[in-house]
Structures are given as C-alpha cells and as structure tokens.
Motif scaffolding. Structure first.
Motif, PDB file in Angstrom:
ATOM      1  N   MET A  14       9.862 -36.279 -11.111  1.00 30.24           N
ATOM      2  CA  MET A  14       9.329 -37.195 -10.116  1.00 30.24           C
ATOM      3  C   MET A  14       9.029 -36.740  -8.933  1.00 30.24           C
ATOM      4  N   LEU A  15       9.608 -35.653  -8.328  1.00 31.06           N
ATOM      5  CA  LEU A  15       9.190 -35.168  -7.139  1.00 31.06           C
ATOM      6  C   LEU A  15       7.770 -34.776  -7.075  1.00 31.06           C
ATOM      7  N   VAL A  16       7.255 -33.977  -8.341  1.00 37.55           N
ATOM      8  CA  VAL A  16       5.897 -33.716  -8.497  1.00 37.55           C
ATOM      9  C   VAL A  16       4.912 -34.574  -8.638  1.00 37.55           C
ATOM     10  N   HIS A  17       5.428 -35.744  -9.413  1.00 35.44           N
ATOM     11  CA  HIS A  17       4.691 -37.142  -9.427  1.00 35.44           C
ATOM     12  C   HIS A  17       4.670 -37.763  -8.061  1.00 35.44           C
ATOM     13  N   TRP A  64       1.348 -47.319  -1.480  1.00 35.78           N
ATOM     14  CA  TRP A  64       2.602 -46.925  -0.667  1.00 35.78           C
ATOM     15  C   TRP A  64       3.961 -47.461  -1.221  1.00 35.78           C
ATOM     16  N   PHE A  65       3.796 -48.786  -1.906  1.00 33.71           N
ATOM     17  CA  PHE A  65       4.996 -49.170  -2.699  1.00 33.71           C
ATOM     18  C   PHE A  65       5.333 -47.943  -3.667  1.00 33.71           C
ATOM     19  N   VAL A  66       4.201 -47.621  -4.442  1.00 34.90           N
ATOM     20  CA  VAL A  66       4.572 -46.199  -5.499  1.00 34.90           C
ATOM     21  C   VAL A  66       4.900 -45.230  -4.949  1.00 34.90           C
ATOM     22  N   VAL A  67       4.566 -44.920  -3.875  1.00 34.10           N
ATOM     23  CA  VAL A  67       4.945 -43.659  -3.094  1.00 34.10           C
ATOM     24  C   VAL A  67       6.584 -43.553  -2.770  1.00 34.10           C
ATOM     25  N   LEU A  68       6.899 -44.636  -2.067  1.00 31.77           N
ATOM     26  CA  LEU A  68       8.270 -45.059  -1.894  1.00 31.77           C
ATOM     27  C   LEU A  68       9.040 -44.863  -3.142  1.00 31.77           C
ATOM     28  N   MET A  69       8.633 -45.652  -4.336  1.00 34.67           N
ATOM     29  CA  MET A  69       9.517 -45.730  -5.256  1.00 34.67           C
ATOM     30  C   MET A  69       9.499 -44.412  -6.162  1.00 34.67           C
ATOM     31  N   LEU A  70       8.780 -43.455  -6.297  1.00 38.58           N
ATOM     32  CA  LEU A  70       8.783 -42.247  -6.721  1.00 38.58           C
ATOM     33  C   LEU A  70       9.619 -41.258  -6.022  1.00 38.58           C
ATOM     34  N   GLY A 100       8.844 -47.313 -19.021  1.00 35.68           N
ATOM     35  CA  GLY A 100       7.585 -48.205 -18.590  1.00 35.68           C
ATOM     36  C   GLY A 100       6.541 -47.836 -17.744  1.00 35.68           C
ATOM     37  N   PHE A 101       6.870 -46.911 -16.739  1.00 35.53           N
ATOM     38  CA  PHE A 101       5.913 -46.517 -15.929  1.00 35.53           C
ATOM     39  C   PHE A 101       4.900 -45.387 -16.571  1.00 35.53           C
ATOM     40  N   ALA A 102       5.757 -44.803 -17.598  1.00 35.38           N
ATOM     41  CA  ALA A 102       4.728 -43.989 -18.444  1.00 35.38           C
ATOM     42  C   ALA A 102       3.562 -44.724 -19.234  1.00 35.38           C
ATOM     43  N   GLY A 103       4.129 -45.662 -19.750  1.00 40.44           N
ATOM     44  CA  GLY A 103       3.066 -46.472 -20.890  1.00 40.44           C
ATOM     45  C   GLY A 103       1.980 -46.946 -19.878  1.00 40.44           C
ATOM     46  N   ILE A 104       2.574 -47.622 -18.757  1.00 39.82           N
ATOM     47  CA  ILE A 104       1.456 -48.062 -17.691  1.00 39.82           C
ATOM     48  C   ILE A 104       0.463 -47.317 -17.283  1.00 39.82           C
ATOM     49  N   GLU A 105       1.060 -46.067 -16.923  1.00 37.90           N
ATOM     50  CA  GLU A 105       0.201 -44.812 -16.504  1.00 37.90           C
ATOM     51  C   GLU A 105      -0.862 -44.321 -17.614  1.00 37.90           C
ATOM     52  N   LEU A 106      -0.414 -44.481 -18.789  1.00 39.94           N
ATOM     53  CA  LEU A 106      -1.275 -43.990 -19.917  1.00 39.94           C
ATOM     54  C   LEU A 106      -2.260 -45.145 -19.911  1.00 39.94           C
ATOM     55  N   VAL A 107      -2.104 -46.092 -19.909  1.00 39.23           N
ATOM     56  CA  VAL A 107      -2.780 -47.324 -20.103  1.00 39.23           C
ATOM     57  C   VAL A 107      -3.931 -47.303 -19.183  1.00 39.23           C
ATOM     58  N   TYR A 108      -3.463 -47.550 -18.105  1.00 41.98           N
ATOM     59  CA  TYR A 108      -4.326 -47.892 -16.897  1.00 41.98           C
ATOM     60  C   TYR A 108      -4.687 -46.628 -15.792  1.00 41.98           C
ATOM     61  N   PHE A 109      -4.162 -45.314 -15.867  1.00 41.48           N
ATOM     62  CA  PHE A 109      -4.385 -44.249 -15.131  1.00 41.48           C
ATOM     63  C   PHE A 109      -4.635 -43.116 -15.584  1.00 41.48           C
ATOM     64  N   ALA A 113      -0.151 -38.139 -14.914  1.00 45.34           N
ATOM     65  CA  ALA A 113       0.936 -39.157 -14.299  1.00 45.34           C
ATOM     66  C   ALA A 113       1.942 -39.587 -15.392  1.00 45.34           C
ATOM     67  N   ALA A 114       1.197 -39.975 -16.505  1.00 45.44           N
ATOM     68  CA  ALA A 114       2.084 -40.601 -17.373  1.00 45.44           C
ATOM     69  C   ALA A 114       3.254 -39.357 -18.110  1.00 45.44           C
ATOM     70  N   GLY A 115       2.770 -38.361 -18.234  1.00 41.36           N
ATOM     71  CA  GLY A 115       3.529 -37.196 -18.702  1.00 41.36           C
ATOM     72  C   GLY A 115       4.550 -36.974 -17.793  1.00 41.36           C
ATOM     73  N   MET A 116       4.381 -37.030 -16.314  1.00 41.58           N
ATOM     74  CA  MET A 116       5.585 -36.880 -15.418  1.00 41.58           C
ATOM     75  C   MET A 116       6.560 -38.055 -15.776  1.00 41.58           C
ATOM     76  N   SER A 117       6.150 -39.273 -15.809  1.00 38.60           N
ATOM     77  CA  SER A 117       7.185 -40.267 -16.093  1.00 38.60           C
ATOM     78  C   SER A 117       7.765 -40.196 -17.286  1.00 38.60           C
ATOM     79  N   ALA A 118       7.050 -39.806 -18.353  1.00 40.16           N
ATOM     80  CA  ALA A 118       7.611 -39.862 -19.895  1.00 40.16           C
ATOM     81  C   ALA A 118       8.515 -38.491 -19.892  1.00 40.16           C
ATOM     82  N   TRP A 119       8.417 -37.454 -19.230  1.00 39.97           N
ATOM     83  CA  TRP A 119       9.257 -36.479 -19.195  1.00 39.97           C
ATOM     84  C   TRP A 119      10.595 -36.793 -18.411  1.00 39.97           C
TER      85      TRP A 119
END
Length: 132
Positions: A14-17, A64-70, A100-109, A113-119
């Motif tokens: 999550m830090l890398v993300h 910015w919301f995502v930055v803070l959440m990560l 859930g982040f991983a799935g969204i990131e895989l579909v939309y981004f 990014a999806a790999g970091m969240s999935a891991w």
C-alpha cells in the motif's frame, strides 16, 4: 509466513501504491494533450449542489481522496500487524476493501495498481487465516 510479516508486506504494497498514485496525481496535468482532453475537462463548469465545478475539479478531488486512503491503509496495516487483538474487526473489512480496489483498478485503471491492491488484500486475508 507469519501474521506480522504478511501484514507488513501488505502495508508496504500500500505504501508503494500510495507513492505511485501520489506521483501520478501530481503529474496528471503534464500530458502532451493538455490543451485537448484536460482543457475540455477543466473548461466546462456545471452547477452542482450550490457550486460550479468542472470534471477536472472532481478528478483532482477524488484523486486526493485516494492519496489519503492509500496512506491510511498503509499505516493501519502496519499498526495492526503489532496489535493482533484488534485485527478481526478491522482486517476483514480492510481485506474486502483492498480486493475491491484491485477489481476496480483492473477494470478502470491498469494492472500495476490492481496488483498492489490485490497483493495487499491477499496478504491481509492470509494473515487472518494464519491467525485462526
């Protein structure tokens, strides 16, 4: 792997993300087509709930919301790795959110990014299963 190690790996993912997203966020307007797509996003204002905003404003704010959440996820996972008493109530929702982040990131981004969240999500679930 131990419970603590799995959660620390998740935290580092999550830090890398967080670092990657923050760098991308700070440079999103520096694109060769800034006058095209970004100009259109920023140039059209629309009224919403008593204010006027553009798509670029929303894109910027959500980023910015995502930055803070990560950042929060990285800290929470690290802290919880040393506090197993708190884990069940906090880690299952965290694992579901990360997957859930991983799935969204895989579909939309994009896959990185999806790999970091999935891991991070898989390591969090692994820590919970390991602790049972």
């Amino acid at each position: 792997m131990t419970y603590k190690l799995l959660l620390r790996i998740a935290s580092i993912a999550m830090l890398v993300h967080f670092l990657g997203h923050t760098m991308g966020h700070l440079m999103w307007r520096d694109t060769p087509d800034a006058e095209g797509v970004i100009g259109a996003m920023a140039g059209t204002l629309f009224p919403f709930m008593g204010t006027e905003r553009s798509f670029a404003d929303y894109y910027e704010g959500f980023s910015w919301f995502v930055v803070l959440m990560l950042a929060a996820a990285a800290v929470w996972l690290w802290v919880l790795s040393s506090r197993p008493v708190l884990d069940r109530a906090l880690l299952w929702p965290m694992a579901i959110m990360l997957l859930g982040f991983a799935g969204i990131e895989l579909v939309y981004f994009f896959p990185f990014a999806a790999g970091m969240s999935a891991w991070a999500g898989i390591c969090t679930v692994g820590a919970l299963v390991r602790k049972s």
